[in-house]
Design a protein around this motif. Structure first.
Motif, PDB file in Angstrom:
ATOM      1  N   TYR A 115      -2.930  -4.927  -3.898  1.00  0.00           N
ATOM      2  CA  TYR A 115      -3.012  -4.294  -2.598  1.00  0.00           C
ATOM      3  C   TYR A 115      -3.565  -5.328  -1.610  1.00  0.00           C
ATOM      4  N   SER A 139       0.770  -7.387  -0.446  1.00  0.00           N
ATOM      5  CA  SER A 139       0.831  -6.360   0.592  1.00  0.00           C
ATOM      6  C   SER A 139       1.518  -6.846   1.865  1.00  0.00           C
ATOM      7  N   SER A 194      -0.232   0.620   3.685  1.00  0.00           N
ATOM      8  CA  SER A 194      -1.290   0.143   2.807  1.00  0.00           C
ATOM      9  C   SER A 194      -0.677  -0.822   1.799  1.00  0.00           C
ATOM     10  N   GLY A 195      -1.520  -1.689   1.255  1.00  0.00           N
ATOM     11  CA  GLY A 195      -1.054  -2.526   0.151  1.00  0.00           C
ATOM     12  C   GLY A 195      -0.619  -1.683  -1.031  1.00  0.00           C
ATOM     13  N   GLY A 196      -1.095  -0.437  -1.080  1.00  0.00           N
ATOM     14  CA  GLY A 196      -0.714   0.461  -2.164  1.00  0.00           C
ATOM     15  C   GLY A 196       0.603   1.173  -1.947  1.00  0.00           C
TER      16      GLY A 196
END
Length: 562
Positions: free
Chosen positions: A202, A274, A476-478
């Motif tokens: 992330y 990300s 988000s990096g997620g």
């Protein structure tokens, strides 16, 4: 002749006309012998309200205790702010996430410059902490080192590894009746077992990896876990390297060059990093006085393979790189040997990147975390810059190939993230839809909030291959799935995204790098004439000042005028 290393602090400590300054330094604990020592600002983004940051004070104390015993150095601990992306996600608090980067940079610059500290050791933990401290370090341009706070251990429930994104996606699974309420609660309770940054590739781990390849951290800093004995030893060793930098007068802009930035970018792309990397890289390049644009980013992305099977698009976490690969330097050495990275860049050790890797073991491919260059997960980079009538100044797509490389669908338009989330949860989105979330850019948001909730709900509902999402906000990096963000110009500034209507068809082509609204030019012109910009959502305070000064996403969202 020994080089003096207190070049800044001596303007106070060796000036006989500043008795009040000296009195306050005595009151702060200095002895007379300390007045000739180089002063180091040990700045952390510590605060208790976020797992990424709650242990940083302990790391700072460890660094200070090692500095105290050095006869030439004295350290002062400083803290600055932070914003938890995970806690604020999906709320108005997320508006402050990206703008916090500027506050972090401003506050560090303010303390270090006003107090005339000779060097900086910065300890960031969360997403915007890392570029924030890096921007400050480049502005100040005096000997500096970054110690990454490290990533969190994985959680576990029912024999499965968990992380922060597991909790977001669990809601989508619960709402689509894939899991029970009890199972949902247990996933949430067990996703984050302690201190450290979110464990996948992330934004925090992406930026930490970027900095390590760029040479601004010690080797292994990005992959040492937050509470590991190795992270503590790193904190103890860092004093030796800040002293080397002071003695040799090696400054951040000696280390951050176009080549070293390219090294950091290539590593992050190889690992599946990300999309926030794009904004932060552009900002870092500006403060380093380096000309680096989205076109440069795109050129490199086309040449770099995706070899990291890491979350969110893959399976593994940063802890797996530490435990099963041997740490980030093993990957860096492999990419150096393959000719992807350049080894002649100076680093904060005083040696080059190649010299730092001499004693690092070679990678063993008897694992499924990092793939060989000749057998990549994807032959080119997963982050692509898309242009077209919807994004003439650029937009950022995160395309791993798992969801395909082409999507054409019917627009479902929302003027806020909240509206989109409700529609997804209440099953108002159909296969083939392109969800449009607008008026969430740097100005319209304000603050360009992240869209992790809607992307997680989509993935949790099993719609990842069948629904796309485009926005002038960030991800988000997620986030993963067929997603495009950073659309510029943004809706608030009159970008074409502002005039999309429900039922319009949108085409996302990640092979030809285009983002197109399929509406006739005459109709587009008519809609533009009737468009009225909405009132600003904020009329006072920091966010108001931010939206009045911030540049576009394609220019790094900086608030300085370049």
């Amino acid at each position: 002749m020994e080089r003096k290393i207190n070049n800044f602090s001596k303007k106070i400590t060796e000036n006989p006309n500043l008795p009040a300054s000296h009195a306050m330094l005595y009151a702060s604990g200095l002895k007379e012998k300390d007045f000739s020592k180089a002063q180091i600002g040990i700045v952390s983004n510590w605060y208790e309200g976020n797992p990424c940051n709650l242990h940083l004070d302990r790391l700072g104390k460890k660094i200070k205790s090692s500095i105290i015993i050095d006869r030439d150095l004295i350290g002062f601990q400083i803290t600055t702010i932070g914003v938890s992306d995970g806690i604020t996600m999906g709320t108005n608090g997320m508006r402050y996430s990206l703008p916090s980067r500027e506050l972090i940079a401003d506050s560090i610059e303010t303390v270090i410059d006003s107090h005339h500290y000779d060097g900086i050791i910065a300890i960031p933990g969360c997403d915007k902490n890392i570029p924030g401290v890096m921007m400050a370090i480049l502005r100040l341009n005096r000997p500096s080192i970054i110690v990454y706070g490290g990533s969190i251990p994985s959680g576990r429930y029912n024999g499965k590894k968990l992380d922060i994104v597991s909790s977001f996606e669990a809601l989508g699974k619960k709402n689509s009746n894939q899991i029970s309420e009890e199972e949902y609660k247990n996933i949430v309770k067990n996703s984050c077992p302690g201190p450290g940054a979110c464990g996948g590739m992330y934004t925090a781990n992406t930026m930490a990896s970027f900095l390590e390849a760029m040479g601004m951290t010690l080797p292994y800093s990005s992959s040492y876990p937050s509470t590991s004995k190795e992270k503590k030893k790193e904190c103890e060793k860092v004093k030796d390297y800040i002293k080397i930098l002071l003695e040799r007068n090696i400054k951040p802009r000696d280390i951050v060059t176009k080549t070293s930035i390219e090294n950091g970018l290539k590593l992050a792309l190889c690992l599946g990093g990300s999309t926030n990397l794009v904004i932060h890289l552009l900002a870092i390049a500006k403060y380093a006085n380096i000309n680096f644009t989205l076109r440069d980013f795109q050129e490199i992305s086309k040449k770099v393979p995706l070899i990291g099977n890491l979350k969110p698009s893959g399976v593994f976490l940063m802890e797996d790189i530490h435990m099963n690969i041997g740490g980030m330097p093993v990957i860096i050495k492999y990419l150096l040997n393959e000719g992807i990275l350049s080894g002649n860049c100076l680093t904060i050790t005083g040696d080059t990147l190649s010299e730092n890797m001499k004693r690092v073991p070679n990678i063993n491919f008897n694992q499924k975390i990092i793939y060989p260059i000749n057998k990549p997960l994807k032959k080119d980079g997963h982050i692509r810059v898309l242009y077209g009538n919807l994004s003439p100044e650029g937009s950022i797509a995160k395309i791993t190939g798992k969801e395909g490389l082409f999507f054409r669908g019917e627009a479902k338009v929302f003027d806020s993230e909240e509206e989109a989330n409700k529609a997804i949860i209440n099953h108002k989105i159909q296969k083939g839809n392109v969800i449009v979330i607008r008026y969430v850019g740097p100005i319209g948001g304000p603050g360009m909030p992240e869209m992790l909730k809607p992307t997680s709900y989509i993935m949790g509902s099993g719609f990842g291959k069948y629904v796309a999402l485009i926005t002038d906000g960030r991800f988000s990096g997620g986030s993963h799935g067929f997603v495009v963000g950073h659309i510029t110009p943004e809706a608030q500034s009159g970008g074409l995204i502002a005039i999309i209507r429900n039922g319009d068809f949108i085409k996302i082509d990640a092979e030809n790098d285009t983002l197109t609204l399929e509406v006739e030019e005459n109709e587009i012109n008519q809609r533009k004439k009737s468009w009225i910009p909405p009132l600003f959502k904020i009329k006072k305070g920091y966010l108001y000042k931010y939206m009045k000064t911030v540049s576009s996403a394609s220019e790094g969202c900086v608030t300085d005028q370049f």
